[in-house]
Design a protein around this motif. Structure first.
Motif, mmCIF file in Angstrom:
data_model
loop_
_atom_site.group_PDB
_atom_site.id
_atom_site.type_symbol
_atom_site.label_atom_id
_atom_site.label_comp_id
_atom_site.label_asym_id
_atom_site.label_seq_id
_atom_site.Cartn_x
_atom_site.Cartn_y
_atom_site.Cartn_z
ATOM 1 N N GLU A 1 -2.575 -4.661 1.830
ATOM 2 C CA GLU A 1 -3.906 -4.564 1.241
ATOM 3 C C GLU A 1 -3.804 -4.436 -0.277
ATOM 4 O O GLU A 1 -2.902 -3.777 -0.799
ATOM 5 C CB GLU A 1 -4.649 -3.358 1.813
ATOM 6 N N THR A 2 -4.738 -5.076 -0.947
ATOM 7 C CA THR A 2 -4.866 -4.952 -2.399
ATOM 8 C C THR A 2 -6.112 -4.113 -2.687
ATOM 9 O O THR A 2 -7.214 -4.486 -2.291
ATOM 10 C CB THR A 2 -4.993 -6.334 -3.061
ATOM 11 N N VAL A 3 -5.915 -2.978 -3.370
ATOM 12 C CA VAL A 3 -7.004 -2.016 -3.589
ATOM 13 C C VAL A 3 -7.202 -1.808 -5.092
ATOM 14 O O VAL A 3 -6.226 -1.606 -5.832
ATOM 15 C CB VAL A 3 -6.692 -0.662 -2.902
ATOM 16 N N GLU A 4 -8.454 -1.848 -5.518
ATOM 17 C CA GLU A 4 -8.794 -1.599 -6.934
ATOM 18 C C GLU A 4 -9.465 -0.240 -7.036
ATOM 19 O O GLU A 4 -10.454 0.035 -6.338
ATOM 20 C CB GLU A 4 -9.713 -2.693 -7.455
ATOM 21 N N ASN A 5 -8.956 0.647 -7.916
ATOM 22 C CA ASN A 5 -9.544 1.980 -8.060
ATOM 23 C C ASN A 5 -10.704 1.953 -9.067
ATOM 24 O O ASN A 5 -11.064 0.902 -9.600
ATOM 25 C CB ASN A 5 -8.482 3.008 -8.462
ATOM 26 N N ALA B 1 0.495 -0.898 2.751
ATOM 27 C CA ALA B 1 0.472 -1.503 4.090
ATOM 28 C C ALA B 1 0.187 -0.382 5.084
ATOM 29 O O ALA B 1 1.063 0.444 5.351
ATOM 30 C CB ALA B 1 1.808 -2.187 4.397
ATOM 31 N N ARG B 2 -1.041 -0.319 5.564
ATOM 32 C CA ARG B 2 -1.429 0.770 6.456
ATOM 33 C C ARG B 2 -0.696 0.623 7.794
ATOM 34 O O ARG B 2 -0.610 -0.467 8.349
ATOM 35 C CB ARG B 2 -2.940 0.770 6.683
ATOM 36 N N ARG B 3 -0.211 1.751 8.312
ATOM 37 C CA ARG B 3 0.546 1.720 9.562
ATOM 38 C C ARG B 3 -0.304 1.256 10.741
ATOM 39 O O ARG B 3 0.160 0.544 11.616
ATOM 40 C CB ARG B 3 1.142 3.097 9.853
#
Length: 317
Positions: free
Chosen positions: A63-67, A76-78
């Protein structure tokens, strides 16, 4: 180079799976030694983007997440990368157990055993034993030939090989340069199908006739690999399984059970001999030679002559 890249990908995957919050490029670079050794920011960015694409192609969900500050992070969420529960019934477990038996006599025996243990931990029914025989006769696939493992790996990696091969009619082995396609077990023997570079044609080789070591060659394949490689059908055709003629042979009583299984008619002759009619096709002479003095060909004459020629070649060799 291949080992270094594999290690780099593994380290990146572990970082992305092990974090609870998105990691920035800077944090990933500081955590992975191979990225620290990158000569410049541009070099690192190109390397990271390639690695990220490779991991996604392998199936890792990144996943690409912008704060709130506009910084980009990755994780990479389990729960997104967890395999679904594995459920196997008794028949499927038995098939896996039979496949694992192939490796019992080669170096991959430990890996096969470990794989079945992981399947049990992942949901294989406790009352199912993959190694247990499910009938009066336990099926086994022998792997005695030293050539099996290097050829199996060459088929997997699409690497050309060369080896010395002794035909049934030859007194001495000959070198063969082969592009290996697939391995198949037929009538208790292993066969390799592939492209014979010296003859410019598809060929099937019996592993027990390979002498010495199987050695790898550089470069790739020069001939296209068929979508379906039917080794079993090819070998069966050479052994007369698709024959439309008949041969008449004498067979010693109590011997040659594979021949008896093929026979269309059997007649007792007495004095320790039986007469059989069996399907006759290309390659039957090579099979009959394997039974030595227990078989005498009566007709047709050309089959008898071929068997005699093969026996003479073996005696002279």
């Amino acid at each position: 180079m291949a080992i270094a890249k594999a290690e780099r990908l593994m380290n990146l995957a572990l970082c992305l799976l092990g974090t609870r919050r998105p990691l920035s490029k800077r944090e990933l670079r500081e955590s992975i030694e191979a990225y620290l050794e990158a000569g410049s920011d541009d070099s690192f960015n190109r390397m990271f983007e390639r690695d990220k694409d490779d991991l996604r192609e392998l199936g890792l969900v990144i996943e690409t997440v912008e704060n709130l500050d506009g910084d980009i992070g990755y994780l990479a969420r389990r729960d997104s990368n967890r395999l679904p529960p594995i459920t196997l019934d008794a028949e499927e477990a038995a098939a896996l157990g039979l496949a694992a038996k192939v490796w019992q006599q080669v170096r991959l025996a430990g890996a096969a055993s470990g794989a079945l243990q992981k399947l049990r931990a992942a949901g294989l029914p406790e009352d199912v034993d993959p190694y247990e025989a499910h009938g009066a006769l336990e099926p086994r696939i022998p792997v005695h030939e030293a050539a099996f493992e290097p050829l199996m790996l060459a088929c997997r990696d699409r690497r050309p090989v060369f080896f010395d091969y002794r035909k049934a009619t030859a007194a001495r082995p000959e070198p063969r340069h082969v592009e290996p396609w697939a391995l198949e077990c037929w009538r208790g023997h292993w066969y390799l199908a592939g492209w014979d570079r010296d003859r410019g044609a598809e060929r099937v080789f019996r592993l027990s006739r390979i002498t010495g070591k199987v050695r790898s060659r550089g470069g790739g394949f020069t001939a296209p690999v068929p979508d379906v490689v039917t080794v079993r059908e090819t070998v069966a055709g050479w052994a007369g399984e698709t024959a439309d003629r008949s041969a008449r042979i004498r067979l010693r009583t109590g011997a040659g059970y594979p021949l008896r299984a093929k026979a269309t008619a059997v007649r007792e002759l007495g004095d320790g001999w039986d007469e059989l009619e069996i399907p006759y096709g290309h390659g039957l002479d090579a099979w009959l030679v394997e039974f030595g003095p227990d078989v005498v060909v009566l007709e047709p004459a050309e089959l008898r002559a071929d068997v005699v020629d093969r026996l003479r070649a073996v005696a002279q060799g």
